[in-house]
Design an enzyme around this catalytic site. Sequence first.
Site, PDB file in Angstrom:
ATOM      1  N   HIS A  35      -3.885  -8.578   3.501  1.00 13.10           N
ATOM      2  CA  HIS A  35      -5.340  -8.616   3.701  1.00 13.10           C
ATOM      3  C   HIS A  35      -5.778  -9.465   5.129  1.00 13.10           C
ATOM      4  O   HIS A  35      -5.102 -10.267   5.205  1.00 13.10           O
ATOM      5  CB  HIS A  35      -6.233  -9.290   2.573  1.00 13.10           C
TER       6      HIS A  35
ATOM      7  N   HIS B  35      -2.727   2.490  -5.638  1.00 14.74           N
ATOM      8  CA  HIS B  35      -3.640   1.548  -5.278  1.00 14.74           C
ATOM      9  C   HIS B  35      -3.997   0.468  -6.614  1.00 14.74           C
ATOM     10  O   HIS B  35      -4.228  -0.653  -6.567  1.00 14.74           O
ATOM     11  CB  HIS B  35      -4.893   1.629  -4.755  1.00 14.74           C
TER      12      HIS B  35
ATOM     13  N   ARG C  39      -1.293  -1.901  -7.202  1.00 17.73           N
ATOM     14  CA  ARG C  39      -1.522  -3.018  -6.323  1.00 17.73           C
ATOM     15  C   ARG C  39      -2.451  -4.019  -6.894  1.00 17.73           C
ATOM     16  O   ARG C  39      -2.088  -5.283  -6.829  1.00 17.73           O
ATOM     17  CB  ARG C  39      -1.961  -2.557  -4.884  1.00 17.73           C
TER      18      ARG C  39
ATOM     19  N   TYR D 126     -10.441  -9.943  -6.701  1.00 20.81           N
ATOM     20  CA  TYR D 126      -9.534 -10.003  -7.763  1.00 20.81           C
ATOM     21  C   TYR D 126     -10.061 -11.145  -8.814  1.00 20.81           C
ATOM     22  O   TYR D 126      -9.892 -11.157  -9.906  1.00 20.81           O
ATOM     23  CB  TYR D 126      -8.244 -10.075  -7.427  1.00 20.81           C
TER      24      TYR D 126
ATOM     25  N   LYS E  38      -1.682  -2.626   7.905  1.00 24.03           N
ATOM     26  CA  LYS E  38      -2.752  -2.410   8.715  1.00 24.03           C
ATOM     27  C   LYS E  38      -2.775  -2.893  10.183  1.00 24.03           C
ATOM     28  O   LYS E  38      -2.490  -4.094  10.323  1.00 24.03           O
ATOM     29  CB  LYS E  38      -4.142  -2.404   8.109  1.00 24.03           C
TER      30      LYS E  38
ATOM     31  N   ARG F 155       0.940  -1.182  -0.003  1.00 25.08           N
ATOM     32  CA  ARG F 155      -0.040   0.096   0.069  1.00 25.08           C
ATOM     33  C   ARG F 155       0.871   1.060   0.083  1.00 25.08           C
ATOM     34  O   ARG F 155       2.059   1.201   0.338  1.00 25.08           O
ATOM     35  CB  ARG F 155      -0.870   0.141   1.352  1.00 25.08           C
TER      36      ARG F 155
END
Length: 307
Positions: free
Chosen positions: A269, A243, A246, A278, A170, A146
């Site tokens: 994730h 993004h 990514r 995806y 994250k 990210r």
Amino acid sequence: MLLADEYIGYIRSVRRYSQRTVAIYSDVLKDFAAFLPEESSVPELNTIRNYEVFLLDDKGLSPRTVRMHLSVIGGYCRFLIRRGVLRSNPARLVKSPKDKKRLPEFFREESMNEYFEQTKGVLEFGSYDAKLSRMVISLLYGTGIRRSELIGLNRSSVDLSRRVMRVRGKGDKMREIPLLPVICDEISLYLQSVDSLKECDSSREAPLLQTEKGARLYPVLVDRIVKHEMGSVEGVSGKKSPHVLRHTLATELLSDGSDLNSIKELLGHSSLAATQVYTHNSIERLKSVYINAHPRAKNGGKNGNQD
């Protein structure tokens, strides 16, 4: 409509909504009042449901705009409850429409190959800004990290001997990402350029990517770099952002047969559901190939060649 003008006065003088918001609320309630049956003076559940369908199907409003209309009607109903006109809020029982899921955008593999071919000499012979820009694209596309993770990288984050990069994602979670040999070589060349700067910071906890003055990158700068670099590639259209790079890596990995769990770990994730989006792009690619290649599709849906 009963007490509608009083409600508008209430949000203007008591709630002190902005002039623009008051105007929007007023217009929404006028439209809703025009939709109400003549015998009805207050909102009812079936009427609100019918109005939602009318806005979506007849007027063609977006789900987001329809949600705004329902929110205004809901606020008006709460006002009527306080005035003793309604006993409960019928708008609460109306299910708001959801936006259609947007498929992740991505760049074509050919476009990415073209970019790296165009800029292959930059890390040795280009200006420092050009080297930094190439490194930003290479890391975002090569690792799928990210924007915030890219900015947070330190020199100590990279272990060139093991060919791995430690990334803080994250929720402050750390993960290791494998680095291709070509990316390791690019990082080495880039760091040589950094160390030649007058104001560079070469300590282990210094930013891996830094400006000519040794400062850490910031979001707007990264966005600007991606937009400029990808904007120079022929065939690249649509949104140009970190993004999208990514998304591009994830889409290519999935199309090449990588399993979802591996992609999930690479991207950081928290759940497989976030990665599964995806698969839609892969299906769309498959549809395109299928339609262009299948004999029956090529023959306009007829039986096609039976050989």
